[in-house]
Design a protein around this motif. Structure first.
Motif, PDB file in Angstrom:
ATOM      1  N   LEU B  34       7.371  -8.225  -0.722  1.00 18.26           N
ATOM      2  CA  LEU B  34       6.583  -8.751  -1.845  1.00 18.26           C
ATOM      3  C   LEU B  34       6.649 -10.277  -1.901  1.00 18.26           C
ATOM      4  O   LEU B  34       5.683 -10.929  -2.293  1.00 18.26           O
ATOM      5  CB  LEU B  34       7.062  -8.144  -3.166  1.00 18.26           C
ATOM      6  N   HIS B  56       3.901  -5.002  -9.138  1.00 20.80           N
ATOM      7  CA  HIS B  56       5.325  -5.226  -8.890  1.00 20.80           C
ATOM      8  C   HIS B  56       5.944  -5.564 -10.226  1.00 20.80           C
ATOM      9  O   HIS B  56       5.268  -6.011 -11.144  1.00 20.80           O
ATOM     10  CB  HIS B  56       5.522  -6.393  -7.930  1.00 20.80           C
ATOM     11  N   ASP B  57       7.228  -5.356 -10.359  1.00 15.13           N
ATOM     12  CA  ASP B  57       7.905  -5.877 -11.542  1.00 15.13           C
ATOM     13  C   ASP B  57       9.386  -6.109 -11.293  1.00 15.13           C
ATOM     14  O   ASP B  57       9.795  -7.244 -11.071  1.00 15.13           O
ATOM     15  CB  ASP B  57       7.676  -4.997 -12.771  1.00 15.13           C
ATOM     16  N   ARG B  59      11.514  -5.477  -8.892  1.00 11.26           N
ATOM     17  CA  ARG B  59      11.901  -5.915  -7.542  1.00 11.26           C
ATOM     18  C   ARG B  59      13.328  -5.525  -7.192  1.00 11.26           C
ATOM     19  O   ARG B  59      14.003  -6.208  -6.440  1.00 11.26           O
ATOM     20  CB  ARG B  59      11.668  -7.410  -7.362  1.00 11.26           C
ATOM     21  N   CYS B  66       5.942  -1.083  -8.074  1.00 10.86           N
ATOM     22  CA  CYS B  66       5.364  -1.484  -6.787  1.00 10.86           C
ATOM     23  C   CYS B  66       4.834  -0.262  -6.045  1.00 10.86           C
ATOM     24  O   CYS B  66       5.275   0.855  -6.269  1.00 10.86           O
ATOM     25  CB  CYS B  66       6.357  -2.275  -5.941  1.00 10.86           C
ATOM     26  N   HIS B  75       5.429   2.657   0.648  1.00  7.50           N
ATOM     27  CA  HIS B  75       6.691   1.929   0.525  1.00  7.50           C
ATOM     28  C   HIS B  75       7.268   1.452   1.862  1.00  7.50           C
ATOM     29  O   HIS B  75       8.470   1.182   1.954  1.00  7.50           O
ATOM     30  CB  HIS B  75       7.758   2.753  -0.208  1.00  7.50           C
ATOM     31  N   THR B  83       8.845  -0.405  -1.814  1.00  5.97           N
ATOM     32  CA  THR B  83       8.265  -1.576  -1.145  1.00  5.97           C
ATOM     33  C   THR B  83       9.041  -2.851  -1.472  1.00  5.97           C
ATOM     34  O   THR B  83       9.282  -3.685  -0.614  1.00  5.97           O
ATOM     35  CB  THR B  83       6.799  -1.743  -1.587  1.00  5.97           C
ATOM     36  N   CYS B  84       9.466  -2.962  -2.732  1.00  5.20           N
ATOM     37  CA  CYS B  84      10.126  -4.197  -3.145  1.00  5.20           C
ATOM     38  C   CYS B  84      11.455  -4.389  -2.452  1.00  5.20           C
ATOM     39  O   CYS B  84      12.009  -5.481  -2.460  1.00  5.20           O
ATOM     40  CB  CYS B  84      10.301  -4.234  -4.661  1.00  5.20           C
ATOM     41  N   CYS B 162       6.710   6.291  -9.197  1.00  3.78           N
ATOM     42  CA  CYS B 162       5.901   5.298  -8.472  1.00  3.78           C
ATOM     43  C   CYS B 162       4.621   5.903  -7.936  1.00  3.78           C
ATOM     44  O   CYS B 162       3.645   5.189  -7.695  1.00  3.78           O
ATOM     45  CB  CYS B 162       6.714   4.689  -7.341  1.00  3.78           C
TER      46      CYS B 162
END
Lengths: 268, 257, 652
Positions: B34, B56-57, B59, B66, B75, B83-84, B162
């Motif tokens: 990210l 996103h948030d 992380r 995300c 992911h 993903t993050c 998610c």
């Protein structure tokens, strides 16, 4: 009625239908295989078995209609679920997707469709005895004497039928796909009915593997055995008695091309 | 290192989208995926191009905001992480990385890589709770819960919502998500009174939202950042079957005060 | 000057809350549905308050800027939640939890609030267990506890390392129940951009929909802010990227006082910054300090070397050296400041020079790698994921990071701000943690406020409001507020400058960390105020926002939030400058214990420990807005301790 309607309306309900009909069909496959393996015995053995089934029309037609309904439900549920699944993902991924899914689980619809085509062919071949599809001729002319009664010579039909290479090849292909279908479907059936946990899942998967391999080997042994020469002399005599033309290809050519397959619905 | 990014760009739900290719700026392999997108966006903004929208948030892999399908896997390349928590060292210098949004009819696209996952909220609202009013609870230790059940419930409860299960499933099925919710509450004694009502309501809402059916491919479990097990789907199937067989409750006799 | 009435009930501390609830007015059940309450935020405090108010019968409208109420950053809390259940029979009690919290907060919290918090803590656990929160259990099926954050009793309830997540999902499920029942209307992607004040009372909010850019008005009988903390003013923190101060800040600009903005908690064990691109800092559990030894090289020249090549006698185990009593387990603020000092001396390690080693080699030698893996395996895995380094073989690198703000909007005992009708809960208010928060207390406060306190205290205000009489959303105050929001958005879009919001955020973060971080002093704070003033001016001229305002625009979202953070930063520095003492997380270099102090000689504290000045600063600083760029007015609420005696906070 409310229950059935609810069952059909919900995606989980339809999965139960898939699983239960699938289970019924597996049971049938096992029975059918046991019946057909009698081809490895004396000709009278399987002829007598076929005659016995034909002599109980109620039972026979009951079973046939039941099977037809089961297959029909299995397909109808599959079809509606397929269209639901398609509409749930209207835009496909550029990069494929379906990460970590086995190909047998991804192509259930494909294997199922080929198996369906095979069933139609198989019914024409050995149930309706349609001469146009068997590459041999009119199977109804093949008869034999069983305890003084003239009965269809199922044994000869099988031997002659599988000595046609492309017939044997199609059977084998269909069997292979059935193996694929079952090796996923059998385990998935337990999952759909909720009959698993972390302890039983490996066992369920093993069972699925063993049953689908056993069915494949059992069914494949029939065309392969026939191509290997089982009953060929008997069949040649039968063909001569029935004045059927020689097969378009000999057993030797078939063997050169590749192995053949087993059959379903031999009973008429 | 540098990578070539093939990113899905789509202005909004109704307009057509397409892939656009960008050369990344020089990257540090210790960057998160990210952060790589942050850097790309700064570069785009400086060039006067609109930045790539992505969700996103926190992380740190817990909020579930995300998303992204990276080279075909929700992911990114690793198992059990979001993903993050994917880092650029997982890619090689010069790689082409394809980034797509989660794709499902029930997750309509908002912009670029952002999709709307409120279908999950609506499923939860249909019954993903225990009806207990504030203040009415008995002492917490008055209801013992076998440790095994509580641990198993926690396995399910860790779901971060998610939607990767939906994104990965070839049928865009939400079964793993719903199963995690139903499994969590269904395993606890507190969840028993509403167990069958809950499973019926949540499955019905799931169907209404337009998710596909489960064909037991296992993709969901493989991409789940919390590695939630397919066992819970079996549990859901079991509970729903029982719920169907039980049928709707008899109407209570009416009475007046 | 604002009037600050703390409304602390009279009577003995232990019965204040009970008496207050009894003497508070009630609202007739039939009338409750005629009151509309707007709740902003759906973290622990916001979700629990929304659900509970709706259960009581109020019409609740809940707003979150996330795509779902379940995403709030409460979800990231790891360790646990405290409650005075005394299930372990180890001597815990409401009074002990109260006292620990007051002392932990360095005697800068309000006594009555903290006692109430300790009282309701036991109800929280009951409530959460009944909701199906899968707390850790013992084999007998009863709840397990652990000791946390240096507490001498085991009062922390937990759900693996994801307690915040499970508690939030519990509150979210309660919220869902009430959404389904029609009691709560939920608005997602909805960011509050202004508070509407009618005749001096909070009567609504203005909201921008982040998906569509639509700006809407929402009138209400009362407004509740539960919008979390403002640690992202430092740009790099353990907060979620979206966490922001916008809602409380806009309320501040409408007259709500901001309490103790400079109180920030900095956690010593985070993974260090690896580069300029970094967006986020990750916390590593404090428990690592139980078995890890913290050191840096003695000589600057060794900093670039492989740690294994640095011999034992060239290493400075500085915590063990400076605080032989506590060693590596020194309190959070002390450990954090010590790390800063050694890095300031140029002895920091890692590529940026801002890091210290946390070394497990001695423990591995003593306990074996398997035992260390058993205790900390998941943390070593996280560390490996982020840094690609194997901490079994090479020491971890850690550095302090911002992770909680004790300050927030000023509220009275009823959690109402000085603007009547505006209530503030959880981390967004200033009330319960004083100058320093104890571990596992944030979750407790959020849920206490939302489930138990506000639902009882809001009636006190609403009882004085006529039902069904809230101002119409078409009234003048709403027009004015909406115009102001539109104007703000328009301005940001039209500047077309050269700097992105991200650029300003980074600049702001650097200033704040440098001058208003772990250690503060007069000269630095004065400089920071000046730098922040220039940054604010440059922002107003040179901001560059891409895209359009009537669309999903993350650049615009960020721009607005950063603008508010810049202004808040200035206020924090002013507060830190005004508070000429050290307390808890606020460390003024001018006010620390030295060997000249009697307390040091008596071995109560160490040199370098924070030195409070109770005679001058035993008050809550509640700042009142007077205009952008203008010096705000300082209001003081004296901290009157009826039961506890303020003493020197000693952990020796």
């Amino acid at each position: 009625m409310n229950l059935l309607l609810r069952l059909w309306r919900s995606s989980l309900g339809k999965k139960y239908v898939m699983a239960l009909t699938g289970a019924a069909l597996v049971v049938f496959l096992v029975g059918h295989l046991v019946g057909n393996l009698q081809v490895f015995g004396a000709p009278d053995l399987i002829n007598q078995y076929a005659h016995f089934l034909k002599s109980k029309p109620l039972l026979l037609w009951g079973a046939r209609l039941g099977l037809l309904a089961t297959v029909g439900l299995h397909i109808a549920a599959a079809f509606t679920l397929l269209s639901l699944n398609r509409s749930a993902r209207p835009v496909a991924y550029a990069t494929g997707g379906a990460y970590a899914a086995t190909s047998r689980s991804r192509y259930m619809a494909v294997s199922g469709s080929v198996i369906l085509a095979f069933i139609v062919y198989h019914l024409l071949h050995f149930t309706a005895l349609n001469p146009a599809v068997n590459g041999v001729g009119d199977f109804t002319k093949l008869t034999t004497d069983l305890h003084g009664e003239t009965v269809p010579d199922v044994y000869a039909m099988m031997i002659l039928g599988f000595n046609v290479w492309w017939v044997a090849a199609f059977y084998l292909i269909a069997q292979a796909l059935l193996f694929m279908h079952l090796s996923h479907g059998l385990a998935a059936m337990f999952q759909s009915l909720g009959l698993r946990n972390h302890v039983w899942w490996p066992r369920v998967q093993l069972l699925a593997r063993v049953v689908s391999v056993a069915l494949f080997l059992g069914y494949a042994s029939i065309p392969l055995g026939i191509l290997a020469g089982i009953g060929s002399r008997y069949a040649a005599d039968a063909r001569a008695r029935a004045h059927l033309a020689a097969a378009p290809s000999s057993a030797a050519t078939v063997l050169a091309v590749g192995p053949a397959s087993a059959g379903k619905e031999v009973v008429r | 290192m540098k990578v070539k990014l093939k990113v899905w760009r789509q202005k909004n739900r109704t307009s057509a989208g397409e892939f656009k290719t960008y050369e990344s700026p020089e990257l540090n392999p210790n960057m998160s995926f990210l952060e790589m997108l942050d850097v790309l966006n700064e570069q785009l903004a400086v060039r006067g191009e609109e930045p790539v929208a992505f969700d996103h948030d926190c992380r740190e892999g817990i909020c579930g905001t995300c998303s992204l399908v990276i080279d075909g896997k929700p992911h990114g390349p690793h198992r059990g992480v979001a993903t993050c928590q994917t880092y650029m060292r997982s890619f090689k210098d010069g790689d082409e990385v394809v980034i797509e949004p989660f794709r499902a009819a029930a997750f309509p696209l908002v912009k670029d890589l952002v999709v709307d996952r409120q279908a999950f909220d609506r499923i939860q609202q249909a019954g993903g709770y225990i009806s207990v009013r504030t203040g009415s609870a008995p002492d917490a230790n008055s209801i013992p819960v076998p440790k095994e059940d509580s641990d198993l419930a926690m396995d399910a409860a860790q779901c971060i919502g998610c939607g990767a299960c939906v994104a990965a499933c070839k049928n865009a099925s939400a079964m793993l998500f719903v199963a995690a919710k139903v499994g969590h509450l269904g395993l606890l004694p507190q969840g028993q009174p509403e167990r069958y009502k809950r499973v019926k309501a949540m499955v019905e809402q799931m169907d209404t939202e337009g998710f596909g059916a489960c064909t037991v491919t296992g993709s969901c479990e493989a991409v789940c950042p919390k590695s939630i097990s397919l066992d819970f789907i079996a549990r859901l199937n079991r509970d729903y079957a029982v719920a169907l067989l039980k049928g709707d409750p008899k109407k209570a006799a009416s009475g007046g005060a | 000057m604002a009037t600050l009435k703390s409304n602390i009930p009279s009577g003995p501390l232990a019965t204040k809350w009970e008496n207050h609830k009894f003497s508070s007015k009630l609202i007739n059940p039939a009338n409750k549905r005629k009151y509309k309450i707007v709740v902003v935020g759906a973290g622990l405090a916001g979700a629990s308050a929304s659900a509970t108010l709706a259960e009581l019968g109020y019409e609740v409208h809940n707003f979150v800027f996330h795509d779902s109420p379940r995403r709030a950053h409460s979800i990231a809390a790891q360790g646990g939640i405290n409650a005075a259940k005394n299930y372990q029979n180890d001597g815990d009690s409401v009074h002990r939890l109260f006292y620990d919290t007051i002392k932990g907060g360095d005697f800068r919290a309000r006594e009555a609030n903290v006692h109430r918090l300790a009282e309701v803590s036991v109800n929280i656990i009951d409530q959460c267990a009944a909701q199906g929160v899968p707390f850790a259990r013992e084999y007998g099926g009863l709840l397990d506890n652990r000791s946390f954050g240096g507490a001498q009793v085991s009062r922390t309830f937990y759900a693996r390392g994801q307690t915040g997540q499970q508690l939030l999902l519990g509150a979210y499920s309660a919220l869902n129940k009430m959404i389904a029942a029609g009691g709560v209307k939920s608005y997602t992607h909805s960011e509050m951009l202004d508070l509407v004040v009618v005749d001096g009372q909070a009567k609504g909010i203005i909201v921008r929909n982040l998906q569509t850019g639509e700006i809407t008005r929402h009138n209400a009988d009362a407004v509740v802010l539960a919008t979390g903390g403002y640690g992202n003013v430092f740009n790099l923190s353990t907060y979620a990227r979206g966490a922001n101060v916008t809602a409380p800040w806009r309320a501040y600009k409408r007259g709500a006082c901001f309490g103790n903005p400079c109180y920030t908690q900095i956690h010593p064990t985070c993974i260090p910054v690896s580069g300029d691109y970094q967006s986020k800092l990750t916390l590593m559990s404090e428990s690592l300090r139980n078995d890890g030894r913290i050191w840096v090289p003695k000589r600057k020249e060794d900093c670039g070397k492989e740690p294994s090549s640095i011999p034992e006698d060239a290493r400075d185990y500085y915590l063990e050296r400076m605080y032989p009593g506590f060693g590596n387990l020194a309190p959070r603020d002390i450990a954090s400041r010590a790390a800063k000092y050694v890095c300031d001396e140029g002895r920091g390690v890692g590529p940026t020079g801002l890091g210290v080693y946390l070394d497990f080699s001695a423990s591995i030698k003593r306990l074996g790698e398997d035992k260390v893996r058993e205790r900390y395996g998941n943390l070593f895995d996280i560390y490996h994921e982020i840094t690609n380094e194997n901490a079994y073989q090479t020491p971890m690198r850690i550095f302090p990071a911002v992770h909680y703000t004790m300050g927030g909007l000023w509220v009275d005992y009823n959690l109402m701000s000085n603007v009547p009708g505006l209530f503030v809960l959880g981390e967004a208010n200033f009330s319960d943690h004083g100058a320093n928060r104890l571990g596992a207390s944030a979750l407790m406060q959020g849920l206490a406020d939302g489930y138990f306190v506000l639902p009882a205290t809001i009636a006190t205000y609403l009882a004085g409001v006529k039902p069904d009489q809230r101002p119409k959303a078409e009234s003048a105050a709403f027009n004015e507020a909406e115009q102001s929001v539109r104007g703000g958005v328009q301005k940001m879009m039209s500047l077309k400058g050269k700097r992105t919001p991200g650029h300003f955020h980074k600049e702001l973060g650097k200033i704040m960390w440098e001058y208003c971080g772990m250690a503060r002093n007069q000269a630095g704070l004065e400089k920071a105020i000046q730098l922040l003033g220039s940054l604010r001016e440059e922002y107003a001229k040179n901001l560059h926002v891409m895209g359009e305002s009537n669309d999903w625009n993350q650049s615009l979202e960020q721009a607005g939030r950063v603008g508010d953070f810049i202004e808040l930063g200035e206020l924090m520095c002013r507060d830190a400058l005004m508070r000429e003492e050290s307390c808890g997380g606020h460390f003024r270099e001018e006010y620390q214990y030295t060997t000249a102090d009697q307390e040091v000689r008596d071995n109560i504290v160490n040199p370098g420990d924070v030195k409070r000045r109770d005679d001058k600063f035993a008050f809550v600083a509640a700042w009142e807005y007077t205009g952008t760029g203008k010096t705000p007015t300082l209001n003081q609420e004296p901290l009157v301790y009826e039961e506890v005696k303020m003493s020197t906070r000693s952990y020796k």
